[in-house]
Design an enzyme around this catalytic site. Structure first.
Site, short mmCIF file in Angstrom:
data_model
loop_
_atom_site.label_atom_id
_atom_site.label_comp_id
_atom_site.label_asym_id
_atom_site.label_seq_id
_atom_site.Cartn_x
_atom_site.Cartn_y
_atom_site.Cartn_z
N THR A 16 3.49 1.76 2.06
CA THR A 16 3.69 2.54 0.84
C THR A 16 4.93 3.44 0.92
O THR A 16 5.63 3.63 -0.08
CB THR A 16 2.43 3.41 0.59
OG1 THR A 16 1.38 2.51 0.26
CG2 THR A 16 2.61 4.39 -0.54
N THR A 93 -0.52 2.22 5.70
CA THR A 93 -1.71 2.88 6.25
C THR A 93 -2.92 1.95 6.37
O THR A 93 -3.81 2.20 7.17
CB THR A 93 -2.13 4.09 5.38
OG1 THR A 93 -2.36 3.63 4.05
CG2 THR A 93 -1.07 5.16 5.37
N1 ASN Z 1 -0.62 3.72 2.02
C1 ASN Z 1 -0.25 2.48 2.36
O1 ASN Z 1 0.68 2.34 3.11
C2 ASN Z 1 -1.05 1.31 1.81
C3 ASN Z 1 -0.33 -0.01 1.77
N2 ASN Z 1 -1.11 -0.98 1.07
C4 ASN Z 1 -0.03 -0.56 3.16
O2 ASN Z 1 -0.88 -0.52 4.01
O3 ASN Z 1 1.02 -1.09 3.37
#
Ligand code: ASN
Length: 344
Positions: A16, A93
């Site tokens: 993200t 994440t």
């Molecule tokens: N907050 C994030 O980074 C979520 C994203 N979908 C990822 O894991 O790449």
């Protein structure tokens, strides 16, 4: 005399932090994070280290990552190991705790810090937590180096193989349910020396940094629920799996269902590693506590103690990727290899 600035290598893998909106929702955009970081004055302040940023190609939503990507990250760190004082891995994440856990087993005899971080809101959006997490990770890597794989999020630095994503849409996205944070970065930066020192014994000072390669492994994960049929377990074990993680109740209990226990016993006889981790968020397995846990132990199931699912799964990947006998895998699984579990 002023000491030379530390040099930190930033590997941007996706997530993200570097995403932008698309008609299908957020997607990672190549080049964006590099441009933003190179233009941020905060990162050039005298107390900050020098840094180089390198982007993976392609940059990924971490839900699209696989063990092959863990390997690519480890290879990248190895290639740049001698030229930098520390490493920050920018990562999505969703599977960040899996990658941090996998790297903790793969990067052997680390004598430099490796911090994995990311954000819940993209840098391209107002109120992003990305700059805060990155700035702190860089600052800590340079000024409070802890020579292991760690995960920084929302003002806390966690042991990588103890962290788990605990909140889908809050800033405080990670928790370390069974081990205290290594650093609490409030107004003061508080370092938990006792927790860090407990890791020293996992480093062999006579051997230099090396990576232990990882390959994809077929591993089953099943969460028990009241009324689960032995056929569910039987079907999972009929697939080409080399290991099964049973997410049991409480301190490691399972129904005393004869057919279910027979399936597990026979898997063990066929050389499939079967391990028991609690489906509770916090706490540890103790198969001696109740007859319902003891039955699993008698069927040959090993305790995952207080490991997170991420640590348990990547530890099994790590062990099955090496040329080890079934007995060696069982023995090493039961040892605390990189601070991933507490054995009472
Ligand atoms: N907050 C994030 O980074 C979520 C994203 N979908 C990822 O894991 O790449």
């Amino acid at each position: 005399m002023t000491s030379a600035k530390k040099r930190i290598y930033i590997a941007y893998t996706g997530g993200t932090i570097g995403m932008k909106k698309s008609p299908n929702g957020y997607i990672p955009v190549e080049g964006y994070v590099t441009d933003v970081l190179n233009s941020m004055t905060e990162l050039n302040r005298p107390e900050m280290p020098e840094f180089t940023i390198s982007e993976f190609c392609p940059v990924l939503d971490s839900s699209n990552m696989s063990p092959n990507d863990w390997q690519n990250i480890a290879n990248d760190i190895k290639q740049n190991y001698q030229d930098y004082d520390g490493f920050v891995v920018l990562h999505g994440t969703d599977t960040m705790a899996y990658t941090a856990s996998a790297l903790s087993f793969m990067l052997d005899n680390l004598d430099k810090p490796v911090i994995v971080t990311g954000s819940q809101i993209p840098l391209s959006q107002i109120r992003s937590d990305g700059l805060h997490n990155l700035l702190n990770a860089l600052y800590i890597a340079a000024n409070y180096p802890i020579n292991e794989v760690t995960l920084f999020f929302n003002n806390r630095l966690y042991r990588g193989n103890r962290a788990t994503k605990a909140d889908a849409d809050g800033f405080n996205a990670f928790d370390s349910p069974n081990f205290p944070p290594l650093i609490d970065a409030g107004i003061q930066i508080e370092v938990n020396a006792e927790a860090i020192n407990a890791h020293q014994s996992f480093t062999n000072i006579n051997t230099s940094f090396n990576i232990i390669n990882i390959t994809d492994q077929p591993i089953g994960v099943v969460s028990l629920y009241p009324g689960i049929s032995h056929l569910v377990i039987k079907n999972i074990l009929a697939q080409p799996v080399n290991a099964l993680i049973i997410q049991s109740y409480g301190v490691g209990n399972a129904p005393e269902n004869k057919s279910l226990l027979t399936e597990i016993e026979s898997a063990n006889d066929r050389g499939i590693l079967v391990v028991n981790r609690t489906q509770c968020h916090r706490g540890s397995v103790d198969m001696e506590g109740y007859a319902t846990g003891k039955a699993l132990q008698s069927a040959g199931v090993l305790s995952a103690h207080d490991m997170t699912l991420e640590a348990c799964l990547t530890k099994i990947h790590h062990l099955l990727s090496q040329d080890l006998s079934f007995e060696q895998v069982r023995q090493l699984f039961s040892q605390n290899l990189k601070g991933e579990m507490t054995i009472d």
